[in-house]
Write an enzyme that holds these catalytic residues in place. Structure first.
Site, PDB file in Angstrom:
ATOM      1  N   HIS A   1      -6.138   6.473   6.098  1.00  0.00           N
ATOM      2  CA  HIS A   1      -5.543   5.184   6.457  1.00  0.00           C
ATOM      3  C   HIS A   1      -4.124   5.337   6.987  1.00  0.00           C
ATOM      4  CE1 HIS A   1      -3.800   5.105   2.265  1.00  0.00           C
ATOM      5  NE2 HIS A   1      -2.809   4.548   2.918  1.00  0.00           N
TER       6      HIS A   1
ATOM      7  N   ASP B   1     -11.141   8.601   2.454  1.00  0.00           N
ATOM      8  CA  ASP B   1      -9.771   8.327   2.906  1.00  0.00           C
ATOM      9  C   ASP B   1      -8.996   9.644   2.966  1.00  0.00           C
ATOM     10  OD1 ASP B   1      -7.452   7.068   3.645  1.00  0.00           O
ATOM     11  OD2 ASP B   1      -6.987   6.284   1.646  1.00  0.00           O
TER      12      ASP B   1
ATOM     13  N   SER C   1       1.510   6.636   0.745  1.00  0.00           N
ATOM     14  CA  SER C   1       0.102   7.009   0.854  1.00  0.00           C
ATOM     15  C   SER C   1      -0.026   8.368   1.510  1.00  0.00           C
ATOM     16  CB  SER C   1      -0.648   5.977   1.698  1.00  0.00           C
ATOM     17  OG  SER C   1      -0.756   4.757   1.028  1.00  0.00           O
TER      18      SER C   1
END
EC number: 3.4.21.59
Length: 274
Positions: A73, A120, A223
């Site tokens: 992402h 992810d 992230s």
């Protein structure tokens, strides 16, 4: 539907509305942590996206002299141009000693669509291999047999928020926090608490890994960063920071991409180190 605390769930372009040079809100800041020693976490990297300057938007880890591991992402489904990205190797304070590296290509896992669906995970190939040293060197990937059992103490690092809606302040030091591994089935039950979805609908999938508690967790801010555990004297990367609900909230551990689940895919691109 879970309220995901991610601004980069689909594309790093979402981060560009934030004022520079504040760290951008994604999943992973450090709750209950402290500033990392300059001698630790030599594999930690900062991913940058071109705005009015090269803005930090995600974390990552050096897993090979020419390859960085991060979250899908962070890279996004639609941004294919590697020239839009830069990589900063281990840096104690964001922006204070930048020596940005160019990216040759980005590789997003083909099964990635949203963080809730899993996969992810993404790779960035650097144009030029880095010079490995005591200050900068890759993290080891775990063997496929490594399970990282419940209760294992691991560490997550990043430059993100230090609590919900509480950003990291200048000089933006790298932060670290110890987090316990939470077994997947228990983590899944915790995430079903307070929801109307049936318990037979899994939230935490096999390709995910949970860690954290109400005292220590990842949060918004980085992230793609690494979750690492020391096993028999060797640091191994157990997870990639992916998503979660809130920061250090009850029944909501942080959720990471489980590295062992994707080893075969990683090694299609990244040479195995002897």
């Amino acid at each position: 539907m879970l309220k995901l605390l991610l601004l980069l769930a689909l594309s790093p372009l979402a981060s560009l509305v934030h004022a520079a040079p504040c760290p951008v809100k994604q999943r992973v800041g450090i709750v209950g942590g402290r500033e990392a020693s300059e001698s630790k976490w030599p594999w930690q990297v900062s991913l940058r996206f071109k705005f009015s300057f090269w803005m930090h938007f995600c974390g990552g880890s050096l897993i090979h002299p020419q390859w960085v591991l991060t979250a899908a992402h962070c890279v996004g489904l639609h941004i294919k141009s590697p020239e839009l990205f830069r990589v900063q190797l281990r840096e104690q304070y964001l922006y204070y000693a930048d020596q940005l590296l160019t990216v040759n290509r980005t590789v997003v896992h083909p099964h990635y669509y949203t963080v809730e669906d899993g996969a992810d995970i993404a790779l960035l190939e650097l144009e030029i291999p880095v010079n490995v040293s005591t200050h900068i060197h890759p993290i080891s990937l775990p063997p496929a047999s490594e399970t990282f059992p419940s209760g294992t103490s691991c560490w997550v690092t990043g430059w993100g928020d230090i609590d919900s809606d509480e950003p990291l302040l200048p000089p933006y030091p790298l932060k670290q926090v110890k987090v316990p591994i939470v077994e997947n089935s228990l983590c899944d039950r915790k995430y079903h608490t307070g929801l109307y979805t049936g318990d037979d609908v899994p939230i935490v999938q096999d390709g995910m890994l949970c860690a954290g508690n109400t005292r220590s967790d990842s949060c918004q801010g980085d992230s793609g960063g690494p979750l690492v555990c020391k096993v028999k004297g060797t640091w191994l990367q157990a997870g990639v920071v992916s998503w979660g609900e809130g920061c250090a909230e009850a029944n909501r551990p942080g959720i990471y991409t489980r590295v062992t689940y994707y080893l075969d895919w990683i090694h299609r691109y990244v040479p195995q180190r002897s």
